[in-house]
Design an enzyme around this catalytic site. Structure first.
Site, mmCIF file in Angstrom:
data_model
loop_
_atom_site.group_PDB
_atom_site.id
_atom_site.type_symbol
_atom_site.label_atom_id
_atom_site.label_comp_id
_atom_site.label_asym_id
_atom_site.label_seq_id
_atom_site.Cartn_x
_atom_site.Cartn_y
_atom_site.Cartn_z
ATOM 1 N N SER A 5 0.851 -1.193 0.000
ATOM 2 C CA SER A 5 0.000 0.000 0.000
ATOM 3 C C SER A 5 0.879 1.233 0.000
ATOM 4 C CB SER A 5 -0.865 0.021 1.263
ATOM 5 O OG SER A 5 -1.521 1.275 1.392
ATOM 6 N N TYR A 47 -1.331 -0.903 10.731
ATOM 7 C CA TYR A 47 -1.605 -1.411 9.381
ATOM 8 C C TYR A 47 -0.486 -0.980 8.432
ATOM 9 C CZ TYR A 47 -3.824 -1.416 4.706
ATOM 10 O OH TYR A 47 -4.103 -1.593 3.375
HETATM 11 P P1 NAD Z 1 -11.373 -6.289 0.239
HETATM 12 O O1 NAD Z 1 -12.062 -6.232 1.544
HETATM 13 O O2 NAD Z 1 -12.192 -6.463 -0.971
HETATM 14 O O3 NAD Z 1 -10.288 -7.442 0.224
HETATM 15 C C1 NAD Z 1 -9.586 -7.863 1.367
HETATM 16 C C2 NAD Z 1 -9.769 -9.363 1.465
HETATM 17 O O4 NAD Z 1 -8.864 -9.881 2.441
HETATM 18 C C3 NAD Z 1 -11.149 -9.779 1.912
HETATM 19 O O5 NAD Z 1 -12.020 -9.955 0.812
HETATM 20 C C4 NAD Z 1 -10.874 -11.091 2.643
HETATM 21 O O6 NAD Z 1 -11.212 -12.186 1.808
HETATM 22 C C5 NAD Z 1 -9.378 -11.114 2.842
HETATM 23 N N1 NAD Z 1 -9.040 -11.386 4.232
HETATM 24 C C6 NAD Z 1 -8.955 -10.507 5.258
HETATM 25 N N2 NAD Z 1 -8.638 -11.170 6.397
HETATM 26 C C7 NAD Z 1 -8.519 -12.472 6.052
HETATM 27 C C8 NAD Z 1 -8.208 -13.648 6.784
HETATM 28 N N3 NAD Z 1 -7.924 -13.627 8.096
HETATM 29 N N4 NAD Z 1 -8.197 -14.839 6.115
HETATM 30 C C9 NAD Z 1 -8.464 -14.887 4.783
HETATM 31 N N5 NAD Z 1 -8.750 -13.802 4.050
HETATM 32 C C10 NAD Z 1 -8.774 -12.624 4.685
HETATM 33 O O7 NAD Z 1 -10.499 -4.949 0.130
HETATM 34 P P2 NAD Z 1 -9.325 -4.520 -0.860
HETATM 35 O O8 NAD Z 1 -9.185 -3.068 -0.659
HETATM 36 O O9 NAD Z 1 -9.504 -5.065 -2.215
HETATM 37 O O10 NAD Z 1 -8.040 -5.199 -0.184
HETATM 38 C C11 NAD Z 1 -7.112 -6.003 -0.876
HETATM 39 C C12 NAD Z 1 -5.707 -5.620 -0.459
HETATM 40 O O11 NAD Z 1 -5.437 -4.296 -0.916
HETATM 41 C C13 NAD Z 1 -5.482 -5.608 1.052
HETATM 42 O O12 NAD Z 1 -4.231 -6.202 1.332
HETATM 43 C C14 NAD Z 1 -5.438 -4.134 1.382
HETATM 44 O O13 NAD Z 1 -4.623 -3.879 2.504
HETATM 45 C C15 NAD Z 1 -4.812 -3.590 0.119
HETATM 46 N N6 NAD Z 1 -4.999 -2.151 -0.106
HETATM 47 C C16 NAD Z 1 -6.237 -1.624 -0.286
HETATM 48 C C17 NAD Z 1 -6.366 -0.271 -0.507
HETATM 49 C C18 NAD Z 1 -7.708 0.389 -0.708
HETATM 50 O O14 NAD Z 1 -7.754 1.631 -0.769
HETATM 51 N N7 NAD Z 1 -8.778 -0.348 -0.855
HETATM 52 C C19 NAD Z 1 -5.231 0.558 -0.536
HETATM 53 C C20 NAD Z 1 -3.993 -0.024 -0.355
HETATM 54 C C21 NAD Z 1 -3.881 -1.381 -0.141
#
Ligand code: NAD
Ligand code: MG
Length: 298
Positions: free
Chosen positions: A190, A203
């Site tokens: 991120s 985080y």
């Molecule tokens: P999202 O909620 O769609 O995806 C996150 C997924 O992580 C969930 O769907 C879930 O299946 C999985 N997860 C969480 N805890 C878990 C566990 N204990 N066991 C198994 N699966 C688990 O949200 P997203 O934003 O698409 O997130 C995906 C990645 O992107 C994450 O690593 C997040 O930190 C990163 N990210 C997101 C953003 C943003 O702005 N959305 C920015 C930077 C990084």
């Protein structure tokens, strides 16, 4: 929402601004419960055979960024195993349907990656059911809210580290013996990894660790295994995680600090995951690819 990513258009108005009405969800938030659905490529991503015959495992691929990568991989010709939490079964079934509609095999592997035993089973089940493994995407992650270090419990800190960092170690370690030269590992870090917001310092620490893990392993993985490892660093992206872990006030401003004045959509990251997974990325390893809407650009 536009239905293609090919027609030239103004990227500022390609997708909507932050939502005006916000509905927070309990974690894990699901895509089905979002009133404004993200674009994960369901109608917009078109493949061109870049991953023909590959076998991919992606974590957190029921929703958000992982879902966009899973749909893109299938449309590029890969068989796809997706991992998610059991509470996200309905989102995962939708992704499986998109994978099957693309003519590829879908494997559903629910479970909690904060446990080492599950991470080991996840990899062996994916390898058994896909018949091998060429691409691993460590994308799952949790964020949550903190109110400063004094209000942060050891339980929360431990759970964040287990979910975001230990799982990366456990899954990568279990997968490596199955990966042949030409295979690719992609981790989701991120912008928080190098530009942390104070209210989510813990985080942000996990995301810095993911970027460092990616760089640190790139040399031995190439020299000893012929395997590439890279990371993607998203900026503010419209996904369920935001509804579970954000505040109303924060959500209504999501993406407003970017010069686009809007959040990114998951599908806008999918081509980067495809590039890093495919042979077109043959000379790319140990890199962190930002998809930030211009945030954190010096
Ligand atoms: P999202 O909620 O769609 O995806 C996150 C997924 O992580 C969930 O769907 C879930 O299946 C999985 N997860 C969480 N805890 C878990 C566990 N204990 N066991 C198994 N699966 C688990 O949200 P997203 O934003 O698409 O997130 C995906 C990645 O992107 C994450 O690593 C997040 O930190 C990163 N990210 C997101 C953003 C943003 O702005 N959305 C920015 C930077 C990084
Ligand atoms: Mg989800």
């Amino acid at each position: 929402m536009p239905t293609d990513l090919i027609t030239p258009q103004d990227p500022r108005s390609q997708y909507p601004g932050p939502p005006s009405e916000v509905e927070l969800q309990a974690a894990p938030a699901t895509q089905q419960q979002m009133s404004e659905k993200p674009d994960c490529g369901e109608l917009s991503y078109k493949g061109s055979g870049k991953l023909a015959g590959r076998k991919a495992l992606l974590t957190g691929a029921d929703s958000g960024i992982g879902r966009a990568a899973a749909i893109a991989f299938a449309r590029e010709g890969a068989d796809v195993a997706i991992c998610y939490l059991p509470a996200e079964q309905a989102d995962a079934e939708e992704v499986a349907n998109y994978i099957r509609e693309a003519g590829r095999k879908a494997v559903l592997l629910p479970g909690d990656i904060s446990h080492e035993g599950f991470c080991q089973r996840l990899v062996s089940d994916a390898v058994d059911q896909l018949g091998g493994l060429d691409i691993l995407v460590n994308n799952a992650g949790k964020m949550g809210k903190t109110e400063g270090i004094l209000a942060t419990s050891t339980e929360r800190f431990d759970s964040l580290m287990k979910t975001n960092v230990y799982s990366l170690f456990w899954i990568t370690k279990a997968a490596l013996p199955h990966l042949k030269p030409g295979a690719s590992i992609i981790n989701t870090t991120s912008i928080q990894g190098y530009d942390p917001s104070p209210n989510i310092f813990d985080y942000a620490m996990t995301k810095a660790a993911i970027a460092n893990f990616t760089k640190g392993l790139s040399q031995p993985l190439m020299e000893e295994h012929g395997v590439r490892i890279n990371a993607v660093a998203p900026g503010p992206i419209w996904t369920p995680l935001q509804e579970a872990d954000g505040s109303e006030e924060k959500l209504k401003k999501l993406g407003s600090k970017t010069p686009y004045k809007r959040p990114g959509q998951p599908v806008e990251l999918a081509p980067v995951y495809v590039l890093l997974a495919s042979q077109e990325g043959s000379y790319i390893t140990g890199e962190i690819y930002g998809v930030t809407g211009g945030m954190g650009v010096a």
